[in-house]
Motif scaffolding. Structure first.
Motif, PDB file in Angstrom:
ATOM      1  N   THR A  94      16.113  10.352  -4.578  1.00 52.91           N
ATOM      2  CA  THR A  94      16.750   9.598  -3.494  1.00 52.91           C
ATOM      3  C   THR A  94      17.076   8.165  -3.919  1.00 52.91           C
ATOM      4  N   MET A  95      16.347   7.651  -4.938  1.00 51.71           N
ATOM      5  CA  MET A  95      16.597   6.301  -5.421  1.00 51.71           C
ATOM      6  C   MET A  95      17.464   6.283  -6.676  1.00 51.71           C
ATOM      7  N   ASN A  96      17.870   7.476  -7.146  1.00 54.02           N
ATOM      8  CA  ASN A  96      18.685   7.588  -8.368  1.00 54.02           C
ATOM      9  C   ASN A  96      17.994   6.941  -9.569  1.00 54.02           C
ATOM     10  N   MET A  97      16.702   7.197  -9.689  1.00 58.26           N
ATOM     11  CA  MET A  97      15.913   6.643 -10.787  1.00 58.26           C
ATOM     12  C   MET A  97      14.993   7.720 -11.340  1.00 58.26           C
ATOM     13  N   GLN A  98      14.406   7.436 -12.501  1.00 63.52           N
ATOM     14  CA  GLN A  98      13.416   8.316 -13.097  1.00 63.52           C
ATOM     15  C   GLN A  98      12.026   7.962 -12.566  1.00 63.52           C
ATOM     16  N   VAL A  99      11.144   8.954 -12.528  1.00 69.19           N
ATOM     17  CA  VAL A  99       9.779   8.720 -12.060  1.00 69.19           C
ATOM     18  C   VAL A  99       9.089   7.673 -12.922  1.00 69.19           C
ATOM     19  N   SER A 100       9.292   7.740 -14.224  1.00 72.22           N
ATOM     20  CA  SER A 100       8.652   6.780 -15.124  1.00 72.22           C
ATOM     21  C   SER A 100       9.131   5.349 -14.865  1.00 72.22           C
ATOM     22  N   GLN A 101      10.407   5.196 -14.496  1.00 72.61           N
ATOM     23  CA  GLN A 101      10.930   3.860 -14.210  1.00 72.61           C
ATOM     24  C   GLN A 101      10.267   3.265 -12.968  1.00 72.61           C
ATOM     25  N   ILE A 102      10.089   4.090 -11.941  1.00 74.10           N
ATOM     26  CA  ILE A 102       9.474   3.609 -10.711  1.00 74.10           C
ATOM     27  C   ILE A 102       8.019   3.212 -10.966  1.00 74.10           C
ATOM     28  N   GLU A 103       7.284   4.060 -11.691  1.00 69.71           N
ATOM     29  CA  GLU A 103       5.889   3.749 -11.980  1.00 69.71           C
ATOM     30  C   GLU A 103       5.767   2.488 -12.827  1.00 69.71           C
ATOM     31  N   SER A 104       6.719   2.295 -13.732  1.00 72.16           N
ATOM     32  CA  SER A 104       6.693   1.097 -14.575  1.00 72.16           C
ATOM     33  C   SER A 104       6.906  -0.173 -13.747  1.00 72.16           C
ATOM     34  N   ARG A 105       7.838  -0.133 -12.793  1.00 72.54           N
ATOM     35  CA  ARG A 105       8.101  -1.310 -11.956  1.00 72.54           C
ATOM     36  C   ARG A 105       6.893  -1.631 -11.071  1.00 72.54           C
ATOM     37  N   ILE A 106       6.241  -0.594 -10.548  1.00 70.56           N
ATOM     38  CA  ILE A 106       5.044  -0.823  -9.737  1.00 70.56           C
ATOM     39  C   ILE A 106       3.939  -1.437 -10.589  1.00 70.56           C
ATOM     40  N   VAL A 142      11.337  11.734  -4.311  1.00 75.50           N
ATOM     41  CA  VAL A 142      11.537  10.322  -3.975  1.00 75.50           C
ATOM     42  C   VAL A 142      12.397   9.636  -5.024  1.00 75.50           C
ATOM     43  N   ALA A 143      12.154   9.952  -6.310  1.00 74.26           N
ATOM     44  CA  ALA A 143      12.924   9.339  -7.392  1.00 74.26           C
ATOM     45  C   ALA A 143      14.404   9.717  -7.295  1.00 74.26           C
ATOM     46  N   ASP A 201       0.829  -1.207   0.000  1.00 74.62           N
ATOM     47  CA  ASP A 201       0.000   0.000   0.000  1.00 74.62           C
ATOM     48  C   ASP A 201       0.864   1.257   0.000  1.00 74.62           C
ATOM     49  N   LEU A 202       1.936   1.216   0.759  1.00 76.91           N
ATOM     50  CA  LEU A 202       2.833   2.376   0.815  1.00 76.91           C
ATOM     51  C   LEU A 202       3.539   2.580  -0.517  1.00 76.91           C
ATOM     52  N   CYS A 203       4.039   1.494  -1.111  1.00 79.77           N
ATOM     53  CA  CYS A 203       4.745   1.607  -2.392  1.00 79.77           C
ATOM     54  C   CYS A 203       3.800   2.076  -3.500  1.00 79.77           C
ATOM     55  N   GLU A 204       2.578   1.579  -3.510  1.00 83.07           N
ATOM     56  CA  GLU A 204       1.619   1.979  -4.526  1.00 83.07           C
ATOM     57  C   GLU A 204       1.192   3.435  -4.349  1.00 83.07           C
ATOM     58  N   GLY A 205       1.345   3.961  -3.132  1.00 85.40           N
ATOM     59  CA  GLY A 205       1.015   5.353  -2.880  1.00 85.40           C
ATOM     60  C   GLY A 205       1.890   6.319  -3.646  1.00 85.40           C
ATOM     61  N   PHE A 206       3.012   5.840  -4.188  1.00 86.93           N
ATOM     62  CA  PHE A 206       3.885   6.701  -5.001  1.00 86.93           C
ATOM     63  C   PHE A 206       3.129   7.251  -6.204  1.00 86.93           C
ATOM     64  N   ILE A 207       2.243   6.438  -6.795  1.00 83.28           N
ATOM     65  CA  ILE A 207       1.495   6.862  -7.977  1.00 83.28           C
ATOM     66  C   ILE A 207       0.547   8.013  -7.640  1.00 83.28           C
ATOM     67  N   GLN A 208       0.058   8.075  -6.401  1.00 78.80           N
ATOM     68  CA  GLN A 208      -0.914   9.080  -6.007  1.00 78.80           C
ATOM     69  C   GLN A 208      -0.266  10.410  -5.595  1.00 78.80           C
ATOM     70  N   MET A 209       1.044  10.443  -5.480  1.00 79.55           N
ATOM     71  CA  MET A 209       1.731  11.652  -5.031  1.00 79.55           C
ATOM     72  C   MET A 209       1.751  12.706  -6.141  1.00 79.55           C
TER      73      MET A 209
END
Length: 257
Positions: free
Chosen positions: A237-249, A234-235, A218-226
């Protein structure tokens, strides 16, 4: 009630073959795996009882250190069991290494060891490998296989509110590391859990016991709602792109469909 009884089918009626009436208060569930019987109790957590051959009585070979008030029990394998209690906790317990050899001892030797006791109970204690506070009382747990190729085993549960929950094991270490870092980044965000509760995430999920071995989907999926600005923070701090994080979720969500 508090008694575990074993019956055999007779020609005209049931024949009672065995009975166990020690240390149980209110049996809520009974699951079996070969000669092991996993008994969920309403006040003293889960007990493993061995069904002996012939006229040998029931033997309690393992129990839990914590007196959990169980509402659901499901066997995951011969050594592992998933449980839920009336306070909203879901845990996975496993028998320690070497328990199988200890159980195979001669009945008289093992019975003397049991009578000596350990923490006023069985000589073998479950190890808690996973725990999380779900917030609602889980009324049932069921191990199920996804209808995909290759099939993936998941743990399905339902709570008192009528919702379904799913626990899925990570098979890829890259996915595990990614979601572990995403959860940490979301947890460190100032408003990381505001969409579910105003409390600190770690305190919330550890309400009755420390969260362990489970990543909060639930917490990880909350990234999409931010909002976009917080997503970018957040991206970074993880050294990633926002699109990459959303794609993995999205990939993980798709794997459960």
């Amino acid at each position: 009630g508090p008694f575990l009884k074993l019956y055999e089918l007779g020609k005209e009626q049931l024949l009672k073959k065995n009975e166990y009436k020690h240390r149980l208060t209110m049996i809520t569930s009974i699951r079996s795996a070969n000669s092991r019987i996993f008994v969920g109790d309403g006040a003293t957590s889960v007990h493993v009882i061995r069904c002996g051959e012939g006229e040998q009585p029931f033997q309690e070979i393992a129990d839990d250190i914590l007196p959990r008030y169980l509402t659901a029990v499901e066997i995951l394998d011969f050594h592992t069991v998933a449980i839920a209690d009336k306070f909203g906790n879901v845990s996975i317990l496993r028998l320690p290494m070497g328990a199988e050899e200890e159980v195979q001892e001669e009945y008289t030797t093992y019975n003397l060891k049991w009578e000596s006791g350990y923490l006023n109970g069985a000589p073998i204690k479950f190890e808690q490998i996973c725990n999380i506070f779900h917030s609602s009382i889980v009324t049932s747990l069921k191990k199920a296989a996804m209808s995909r190729v290759p099939a993936t085993d998941i743990l399905l549960g339902s709570n008192i509110d009528g919702a379904l929950i799913a626990f899925m094991p990570f098979k890829d270490k890259k996915d595990l590391d990614f979601f572990r870092h995403l959860e940490l980044a979301m947890r460190n965000d100032e408003k990381g859990f505001v969409f579910l509760t105003n409390r600190d995430h770690l305190v919330y999920r550890s309400y009755y016991g420390a969260v362990k071995g489970i990543i909060d989907g639930d917490l990880c999926e909350g990234f999409i709602q931010m909002d976009p600005a917080r997503k970018q923070e957040v991206a970074e701090t993880m050294n990633m792109q926002v699109s990459q994080i959303e794609s993995r979720i999205g990939e993980i969500k798709f794997s459960l469909k």
